[in-house]
Design a protein around this motif. Structure first.
Motif, PDB file in Angstrom:
ATOM      1  N   THR A 258       8.048   8.329  13.666  1.00  0.00           N
ATOM      2  CA  THR A 258       8.388   6.979  13.211  1.00  0.00           C
ATOM      3  C   THR A 258       7.120   6.126  13.098  1.00  0.00           C
ATOM      4  OG1 THR A 258      10.367   7.243  14.543  1.00  0.00           O
ATOM      5  CG2 THR A 258       9.976   5.062  13.636  1.00  0.00           C
ATOM      6  N   PRO A 259       6.914   5.451  11.962  1.00  0.00           N
ATOM      7  CA  PRO A 259       5.736   4.581  11.816  1.00  0.00           C
ATOM      8  C   PRO A 259       5.787   3.412  12.810  1.00  0.00           C
ATOM      9  CG  PRO A 259       6.803   4.968   9.693  1.00  0.00           C
ATOM     10  CD  PRO A 259       7.730   5.476  10.750  1.00  0.00           C
ATOM     11  N   THR A 260       4.610   2.913  13.215  1.00  0.00           N
ATOM     12  CA  THR A 260       4.553   1.762  14.132  1.00  0.00           C
ATOM     13  C   THR A 260       4.928   0.491  13.368  1.00  0.00           C
ATOM     14  OG1 THR A 260       2.232   1.319  13.592  1.00  0.00           O
ATOM     15  CG2 THR A 260       2.648   2.839  15.433  1.00  0.00           C
ATOM     16  N   ARG A 261       5.211  -0.560  14.123  1.00  0.00           N
ATOM     17  CA  ARG A 261       5.591  -1.842  13.502  1.00  0.00           C
ATOM     18  C   ARG A 261       4.473  -2.363  12.597  1.00  0.00           C
ATOM     19  NH1 ARG A 261       5.938  -7.588  15.359  1.00  0.00           N
ATOM     20  NH2 ARG A 261       4.247  -6.948  16.697  1.00  0.00           N
ATOM     21  N   ASN A 262       3.222  -2.311  13.104  1.00  0.00           N
ATOM     22  CA  ASN A 262       2.075  -2.776  12.302  1.00  0.00           C
ATOM     23  C   ASN A 262       1.919  -1.959  11.027  1.00  0.00           C
ATOM     24  OD1 ASN A 262       1.389  -4.278  14.732  1.00  0.00           O
ATOM     25  ND2 ASN A 262      -0.603  -4.532  13.773  1.00  0.00           N
ATOM     26  N   SER A 263       2.140  -0.654  11.159  1.00  0.00           N
ATOM     27  CA  SER A 263       2.024   0.237  10.011  1.00  0.00           C
ATOM     28  C   SER A 263       3.071  -0.106   8.950  1.00  0.00           C
ATOM     29  CB  SER A 263       2.203   1.684  10.464  1.00  0.00           C
ATOM     30  OG  SER A 263       2.174   2.549   9.372  1.00  0.00           O
ATOM     31  N   LEU A 264       4.297  -0.377   9.385  1.00  0.00           N
ATOM     32  CA  LEU A 264       5.375  -0.737   8.454  1.00  0.00           C
ATOM     33  C   LEU A 264       5.118  -2.085   7.780  1.00  0.00           C
ATOM     34  CD1 LEU A 264       8.570   0.410  10.397  1.00  0.00           C
ATOM     35  CD2 LEU A 264       7.717   1.360   8.250  1.00  0.00           C
ATOM     36  N   ILE A 265       4.639  -3.064   8.580  1.00  0.00           N
ATOM     37  CA  ILE A 265       4.354  -4.399   8.017  1.00  0.00           C
ATOM     38  C   ILE A 265       3.217  -4.299   6.990  1.00  0.00           C
ATOM     39  CG2 ILE A 265       3.486  -6.732   8.530  1.00  0.00           C
ATOM     40  CD1 ILE A 265       4.862  -6.408  11.323  1.00  0.00           C
ATOM     41  N   GLY A 266       2.099  -3.658   7.397  1.00  0.00           N
ATOM     42  CA  GLY A 266       0.947  -3.506   6.502  1.00  0.00           C
ATOM     43  C   GLY A 266       1.302  -2.697   5.269  1.00  0.00           C
ATOM     44  N   GLY A 267       2.085  -1.620   5.474  1.00  0.00           N
ATOM     45  CA  GLY A 267       2.505  -0.771   4.356  1.00  0.00           C
ATOM     46  C   GLY A 267       3.388  -1.520   3.374  1.00  0.00           C
ATOM     47  N   ALA A 268       4.300  -2.333   3.911  1.00  0.00           N
ATOM     48  CA  ALA A 268       5.199  -3.128   3.055  1.00  0.00           C
ATOM     49  C   ALA A 268       4.387  -4.116   2.210  1.00  0.00           C
ATOM     50  CB  ALA A 268       6.222  -3.868   3.906  1.00  0.00           C
ATOM     51  N   ILE A 269       3.380  -4.752   2.832  1.00  0.00           N
ATOM     52  CA  ILE A 269       2.504  -5.692   2.107  1.00  0.00           C
ATOM     53  C   ILE A 269       1.814  -4.962   0.950  1.00  0.00           C
ATOM     54  CG2 ILE A 269       0.373  -7.083   2.270  1.00  0.00           C
ATOM     55  CD1 ILE A 269       1.208  -7.720   5.202  1.00  0.00           C
ATOM     56  N   LEU A 270       1.270  -3.759   1.235  1.00  0.00           N
ATOM     57  CA  LEU A 270       0.559  -2.985   0.214  1.00  0.00           C
ATOM     58  C   LEU A 270       1.480  -2.578  -0.937  1.00  0.00           C
ATOM     59  CD1 LEU A 270      -1.623  -0.638   2.454  1.00  0.00           C
ATOM     60  CD2 LEU A 270      -2.497  -2.233   0.783  1.00  0.00           C
ATOM     61  N   ILE A 271       2.648  -2.025  -0.599  1.00  0.00           N
ATOM     62  CA  ILE A 271       3.564  -1.509  -1.629  1.00  0.00           C
ATOM     63  C   ILE A 271       4.096  -2.636  -2.517  1.00  0.00           C
ATOM     64  CG2 ILE A 271       5.813  -0.396  -2.004  1.00  0.00           C
ATOM     65  CD1 ILE A 271       5.195   1.299   0.508  1.00  0.00           C
ATOM     66  N   VAL A 272       4.555  -3.727  -1.885  1.00  0.00           N
ATOM     67  CA  VAL A 272       5.109  -4.849  -2.660  1.00  0.00           C
ATOM     68  C   VAL A 272       4.037  -5.431  -3.581  1.00  0.00           C
ATOM     69  CG1 VAL A 272       6.043  -7.199  -2.510  1.00  0.00           C
ATOM     70  CG2 VAL A 272       6.924  -5.408  -1.006  1.00  0.00           C
ATOM     71  N   THR A 273       2.811  -5.592  -3.050  1.00  0.00           N
ATOM     72  CA  THR A 273       1.712  -6.149  -3.859  1.00  0.00           C
ATOM     73  C   THR A 273       1.387  -5.235  -5.035  1.00  0.00           C
ATOM     74  OG1 THR A 273       0.776  -7.084  -1.837  1.00  0.00           O
ATOM     75  CG2 THR A 273      -0.647  -7.064  -3.754  1.00  0.00           C
ATOM     76  N   LEU A 274       1.304  -3.918  -4.759  1.00  0.00           N
ATOM     77  CA  LEU A 274       0.972  -2.955  -5.810  1.00  0.00           C
ATOM     78  C   LEU A 274       2.037  -2.917  -6.906  1.00  0.00           C
ATOM     79  CD1 LEU A 274      -0.593   0.241  -4.185  1.00  0.00           C
ATOM     80  CD2 LEU A 274      -1.484  -1.061  -6.102  1.00  0.00           C
ATOM     81  N   ILE A 275       3.306  -2.889  -6.494  1.00  0.00           N
ATOM     82  CA  ILE A 275       4.393  -2.849  -7.484  1.00  0.00           C
ATOM     83  C   ILE A 275       4.384  -4.123  -8.336  1.00  0.00           C
ATOM     84  CG2 ILE A 275       6.915  -2.892  -7.778  1.00  0.00           C
ATOM     85  CD1 ILE A 275       7.105  -0.992  -5.360  1.00  0.00           C
ATOM     86  N   ALA A 276       4.251  -5.278  -7.657  1.00  0.00           N
ATOM     87  CA  ALA A 276       4.247  -6.560  -8.376  1.00  0.00           C
ATOM     88  C   ALA A 276       3.078  -6.617  -9.366  1.00  0.00           C
ATOM     89  CB  ALA A 276       4.156  -7.719  -7.387  1.00  0.00           C
ATOM     90  N   HIS A 277       1.897  -6.192  -8.911  1.00  0.00           N
ATOM     91  CA  HIS A 277       0.706  -6.237  -9.760  1.00  0.00           C
ATOM     92  C   HIS A 277       0.818  -5.250 -10.925  1.00  0.00           C
ATOM     93  CE1 HIS A 277      -3.581  -5.453 -10.864  1.00  0.00           C
ATOM     94  NE2 HIS A 277      -3.561  -6.777 -10.871  1.00  0.00           N
TER      95      HIS A 277
END
Length: 298
Positions: A258-277
Motif C-alpha cells: 500500500t502506498p504511503t499517505r505522502n506518496s498518494l498525495i504527491g502522486g495525485a498532484i502529479l497525475i491531476v496536473t499532468l492530465i490537465a496540462h
C-alpha cells in the motif's frame, strides 16, 4: 483521410506500448532475485529479442531502421542504457508508487531541456504545471526522509531526467529511434554481467523476468519510441501515464504493497496536473490546426 488513419495508428500503437509497460515493475518483483541478476536477465533477453526482430525485418525489407542512427543515436542509446541501471536500482530501493510517480516528472525535465537547448519557451500554463509538479515530487520525497527510500527516489529522479534527455535528442534529430532504446541495454547488460560474476547468480523465478525482457520490453519500447511519428507529444505523455496509474495498482493487488499517505498525495498532484496540462495542450493543438485549415484551405 491518410492523416486521420495515421493518427489512429499512432494512438493504437502508443496505447499498446503504454499498457504493456505497466506490467514491467510487477514482473521484476515476481522474479524475486538479486538486483544485478534481474538486470542481467532483463537486458540480456531484451537485447537478444531486439536483434532477432531487427534481423528478420532487415531480411524481409530494404527499409529496416538503423540500430543507432549517427551520433545522436549513440547519445540516446547511452541515455536509455543508464536509465536501465537507475530504474532497476530504484525498483529495489523505493516503493513502486514513489518510483512511477517520480518517473512522471520526466515531462517537466523535457520541457526545461526544450527551453534551454531548443529555445522553446514554455507558455505560462506549462510553467505553472511544472511548479505544481515540483511540489508533488517534494511531497513524495519529503515523506521518504528517514524511511530508507531517499536513495531509491533519487535513482527514480535520475531515470526521469535521462528519459527526458533521450526524448529531447530524439525530437531534434528527427531520426527513427525505434531500436535505439533496445540496443542501449548493452550498457546495463555489461555492468550487470560484471557484477554477477562477483556476487553470484540469484533469482527464484527467472521465467517472469525472461518473459519481461523477451516480450514486454521490445513491444513497449518500440511502440512508445515510434508513437511520436504519428501523434503529438502531449498524446504520447498521456499513455506514459498509464504506468504511473496502473503499476501501483498491480503491485497492490499482487504484493499488497500500500502506498504511503505522502506518496498518494504527491502522486495525485502529479497525475491531476499532468492530465490537465496534456488536455490543455491537445485543445491548443486542435485550435491551431483549425486556424490553419481556415487560413490555408486545401
Amino acid at each position: 483521410m491518410s492523416s486521420h488513419h495515421d493518427h489512429q495508428k499512432g494512438l493504437l500503437m502508443t496505447a499498446i506500448g503504454g499498457l504493456t509497460l505497466t506490467v514491467d515493475i510487477p514482473l521484476i518483483r515476481l522474479a524475486d532475485g538479486g538486483a544485478w541478476t534481474i538486470m542481467l536477465l532483463r537486458t540480456g533477453t531484451t537485447f537478444v529479442a531486439a536483434m532477432i526482430i531487427w534481423s528478420v525485418w532487415r531480411a524481409l525489407s530494404r527499409n529496416a531502421p538503423q540500430l543507432i542512427p549517427g551520433w545522436s543515436g549513440l547519445v540516446v542509446a547511452i541515455c536509455y542504457g543508464l536509465t536501465g541501471v537507475t530504474f532497476v536500482t530504484a525498483v529495489y530501493h523505493t516503493s513502486t508508487a514513489d518510483l512511477v510517480f517520480i518517473l512522471a516528472f520526466n515531462t517537466v525535465f523535457a520541457a526545461l531541456l526544450s527551453w534551454i537547448f531548443l529555445g522553446e519557451r514554455p507558455q505560462l500554463v506549462t510553467v505553472v504545471a511544472m511548479v505544481v509538479m515540483i511540489l508533488g515530487v517534494l511531497v513524495i520525497v519529503g515523506g521518504s526522509v528517514g524511511t530508507g527510500h531517499l536513495f531509491g527516489n533519487f535513482m527514480a529522479l535520475c531515470s526521469a531526467f535521462l528519459i527526458a534527455v533521450a526524448i529531447t535528442i530524439s525530437r531534434t534529430s528527427d531520426k527513427d529511434m525505434g531500436f535505439t532504446a533496445l540496443v542501449g541495454v548493452i550498457l546495463p547488460l555489461g555492468v550487470a554481467a560484471f557484477m554477477v560474476t562477483g556476487e553470484g547468480f540469484h533469482v527464484n523465478a527467472p521465467w517472469w523476468i525472461i518473459f519481461n525482457g523477451a516480450v514486454i520490453m521490445p513491444i513497449s519500447f518500440f511502440c512508445l519510441a515510434n508513437g511520436p511519428k504519428y501523434i503529438s507529444g502531449p498524446e504520447v505523455a498521456m499513455f506514459y501515464l498509464l504506468e504511473t496509474v496502473l503499476a501501483p495498482v498491480w503491485v497492490w493487488m499482487i504484493f499488497a504493497e500500500t502506498p504511503t499517505r505522502n506518496s498518494l498525495i504527491g502522486g495525485a498532484i502529479l497525475i491531476v496536473t499532468l492530465i490537465a496540462h496534456s488536455l490543455w495542450q491537445l485543445h491548443e493543438g486542435r485550435k491551431r490546426r483549425a486556424d490553419l485549415a481556415v487560413h490555408h484551405p486545401t
